[in-house]
Design an enzyme around this catalytic site. Structure first.
Site, PDB file in Angstrom:
ATOM      1  N   ASN A 168      35.775  57.835  25.049  1.00 10.27           N
ATOM      2  CA  ASN A 168      36.628  58.590  25.987  1.00 10.27           C
ATOM      3  C   ASN A 168      37.795  59.178  25.687  1.00 10.27           C
ATOM      4  O   ASN A 168      38.794  59.361  24.261  1.00 10.27           O
ATOM      5  CB  ASN A 168      37.586  57.099  26.612  1.00 10.27           C
ATOM      6  CG  ASN A 168      39.140  58.020  27.226  1.00 10.27           C
ATOM      7  OD1 ASN A 168      39.177  58.647  28.164  1.00 10.27           O
ATOM      8  ND2 ASN A 168      40.030  56.418  27.078  1.00 10.27           N
ATOM      9  N   LYS A 197      39.951  61.166  26.618  1.00 10.82           N
ATOM     10  CA  LYS A 197      42.120  60.917  26.919  1.00 10.82           C
ATOM     11  C   LYS A 197      41.858  63.024  27.727  1.00 10.82           C
ATOM     12  O   LYS A 197      41.186  63.517  28.007  1.00 10.82           O
ATOM     13  CB  LYS A 197      42.488  60.950  26.256  1.00 10.82           C
ATOM     14  CG  LYS A 197      41.984  59.186  25.377  1.00 10.82           C
ATOM     15  CD  LYS A 197      42.686  58.677  24.821  1.00 10.82           C
ATOM     16  CE  LYS A 197      42.369  57.627  24.082  1.00 10.82           C
ATOM     17  NZ  LYS A 197      43.563  56.444  23.942  1.00 10.82           N
ATOM     18  N   HIS A 238      42.760  51.795  32.209  1.00 11.62           N
ATOM     19  CA  HIS A 238      43.143  52.436  31.342  1.00 11.62           C
ATOM     20  C   HIS A 238      44.974  52.330  30.924  1.00 11.62           C
ATOM     21  O   HIS A 238      45.817  52.557  32.016  1.00 11.62           O
ATOM     22  CB  HIS A 238      42.527  53.924  30.736  1.00 11.62           C
ATOM     23  CG  HIS A 238      42.797  53.945  28.989  1.00 11.62           C
ATOM     24  ND1 HIS A 238      44.126  53.991  28.569  1.00 11.62           N
ATOM     25  CD2 HIS A 238      41.676  53.878  28.498  1.00 11.62           C
ATOM     26  CE1 HIS A 238      43.876  54.686  27.091  1.00 11.62           C
ATOM     27  NE2 HIS A 238      42.409  54.000  26.584  1.00 11.62           N
ATOM     28  N   GLU A 284      47.146  53.235  29.341  1.00 16.64           N
ATOM     29  CA  GLU A 284      47.698  54.834  29.280  1.00 16.64           C
ATOM     30  C   GLU A 284      48.148  54.711  30.717  1.00 16.64           C
ATOM     31  O   GLU A 284      49.120  55.487  31.018  1.00 16.64           O
ATOM     32  CB  GLU A 284      47.425  55.950  28.744  1.00 16.64           C
ATOM     33  CG  GLU A 284      47.179  55.998  27.073  1.00 16.64           C
ATOM     34  CD  GLU A 284      45.421  56.430  26.169  1.00 16.64           C
ATOM     35  OE1 GLU A 284      44.872  57.020  27.002  1.00 16.64           O
ATOM     36  OE2 GLU A 284      45.910  56.134  25.692  1.00 16.64           O
ATOM     37  N   GLU A 340      40.857  46.130  25.580  1.00 19.61           N
ATOM     38  CA  GLU A 340      41.472  47.579  24.897  1.00 19.61           C
ATOM     39  C   GLU A 340      42.972  46.192  24.396  1.00 19.61           C
ATOM     40  O   GLU A 340      44.266  47.067  24.854  1.00 19.61           O
ATOM     41  CB  GLU A 340      41.223  48.724  25.291  1.00 19.61           C
ATOM     42  CG  GLU A 340      40.092  49.592  25.542  1.00 19.61           C
ATOM     43  CD  GLU A 340      40.543  50.438  25.478  1.00 19.61           C
ATOM     44  OE1 GLU A 340      38.986  51.160  24.671  1.00 19.61           O
ATOM     45  OE2 GLU A 340      40.956  51.352  26.395  1.00 19.61           O
ATOM     46  N   GLY A 356      44.432  54.273  19.117  1.00 17.90           N
ATOM     47  CA  GLY A 356      45.593  55.189  18.723  1.00 17.90           C
ATOM     48  C   GLY A 356      46.714  54.843  17.223  1.00 17.90           C
ATOM     49  O   GLY A 356      47.284  55.834  16.814  1.00 17.90           O
ATOM     50  N   SER A 406      40.948  52.214  18.079  1.00 13.25           N
ATOM     51  CA  SER A 406      40.690  52.665  16.819  1.00 13.25           C
ATOM     52  C   SER A 406      39.227  52.201  16.726  1.00 13.25           C
ATOM     53  O   SER A 406      39.039  51.871  14.983  1.00 13.25           O
ATOM     54  CB  SER A 406      41.349  51.714  16.139  1.00 13.25           C
ATOM     55  OG  SER A 406      42.831  52.954  16.279  1.00 13.25           O
TER      56      SER A 406
HETATM   57  P1  13P Z   1      41.468  55.301  19.596  1.00  9.08           P
HETATM   58  O1  13P Z   1      40.241  54.802  20.076  1.00  9.08           O
HETATM   59  O2  13P Z   1      41.644  56.090  19.735  1.00  9.08           O
HETATM   60  O3  13P Z   1      42.275  53.813  19.141  1.00  9.08           O
HETATM   61  O4  13P Z   1      41.304  54.995  21.449  1.00  9.08           O
HETATM   62  C1  13P Z   1      40.517  53.593  22.457  1.00  9.08           C
HETATM   63  C2  13P Z   1      41.154  53.909  24.092  1.00  9.08           C
HETATM   64  O5  13P Z   1      42.348  53.981  24.254  1.00  9.08           O
HETATM   65  C3  13P Z   1      39.854  54.002  23.998  1.00  9.08           C
HETATM   66  O6  13P Z   1      39.719  53.675  25.665  1.00  9.08           O
END
Ligand code: 13P
Length: 250
Positions: free
Chosen positions: A9, A11, A94, A96, A166, A172, A212
């Site tokens: 992803n 982002k 997601h 976010e 997640e 992150g 992560s």
């Molecule tokens: P990270 O791998 O950067 O922690 O992000 C995970 C994520 O949100 C994948 O959608």
């Protein structure tokens, strides 16, 4: 029995030129992967990524989709548009988007229905915030998020949905759920699906871990029986790292 699926992803990262370069760099590195390989790219990168991935085992995904067929929804993209652009997967719900863009369980459900009915493979994200885990309410929350998001799909449709568990506190942050925590909560999600759609359906649904995940921790996570893949943020932005995650079994 379930084919693992590793998805990046990206982002809000990469221009179209950078997207093409990353996909081109990835192609030889993941050509022998035993799992499905997907990159979920920003909307403006879709054309470049689809072109670069053509003829390879890399599939392209989007990061969101609107529920309407078309209409006055400034800034949005329909499932049919994504399909026409060569997209096969789409990330929905997601954390976010839930945190920063007002996404709710109801809109997540509408998006999942639109995506699946248009022939896209939905990557449905669920997961708890830190306070929820600390309060001991994780299982109830992920059960609720999963059931609400899938509402209105048949068992046959549900078995092709990919779910990404997640935990928000692991995204992150460099904090990963332990292998056992991730396995246990993914087991809860699978039980919720079994309760509503039957064990046979639940046994087919692929459930990823995300948060992560990286070349160092991928092996341990993927060794867990319930974990069928990963949704990778930061570690999907460099070909060397992402290919190590994809090739976790080598
Ligand atoms: P990270 O791998 O950067 O922690 O992000 C995970 C994520 O949100 C994948 O959608």
């Amino acid at each position: 029995m379930r084919k693992p699926i590793i998805a990046g992803n990206w982002k809000m990262n990469k221009t179209p030129a950078e997207a093409a370069a990353l996909v081109n760099e990835l192609k030889p590195l993941v050509a022998d992967a035993q799992c499905d390989v997907v990159v979920c790219v920003p909307a403006v990168d879709i054309a470049a990524a689809v072109d670069a991935a053509a003829g390879s085992n890399i599939k392209v995904g989007a990061q969101n989709v609107h529920w309407a067929k078309s209409g006055a929804y400034t800034g949005e993209l329909s499932a049919d548009m994504l399909v026409a652009a060569g997209v096969e997967y789409v990330v929905i719900g997601h954390s976010e988007r839930r945190q920063y863009f007002g996404e709710t369980d109801r809109t997540v459900n509408q998006r999942v229905l639109a995506a699946v009915n248009a022939g896209l493979k939905a990557i449905l994200c669920v997961g708890e915030m830190k306070e929820v885990r600390e309060a001991g309410a994780t299982d109830g929350l992920v059960d609720f998020q999963t059931i609400m998001a899938l509402n209105g799909l048949t068992a046959e449709q549900v078995q092709d949905v990919i779910i990404a568990y997640e935990p928000v506190w692991a995204i992150g942050t460099g904090l990963t759920a332990t292998d056992e925590q991730a396995n246990e909560t993914i087991g809860v999600i699978r039980k919720a699906i079994a309760r509503k759609y039957g064990q046979e359906c639940a046994d087919k649904v692929r459930i990823q871990y995300g948060g992560s995940m990286n070349p160092k921790n991928v092996k341990g996570l993927m060794a867990q029986p319930e974990i069928d893949g990963g949704l990778i943020g930061g570690a999907s932005l460099k070909a060397a790292d992402f290919s190590l995650v994809v090739n976790y079994d080598k």
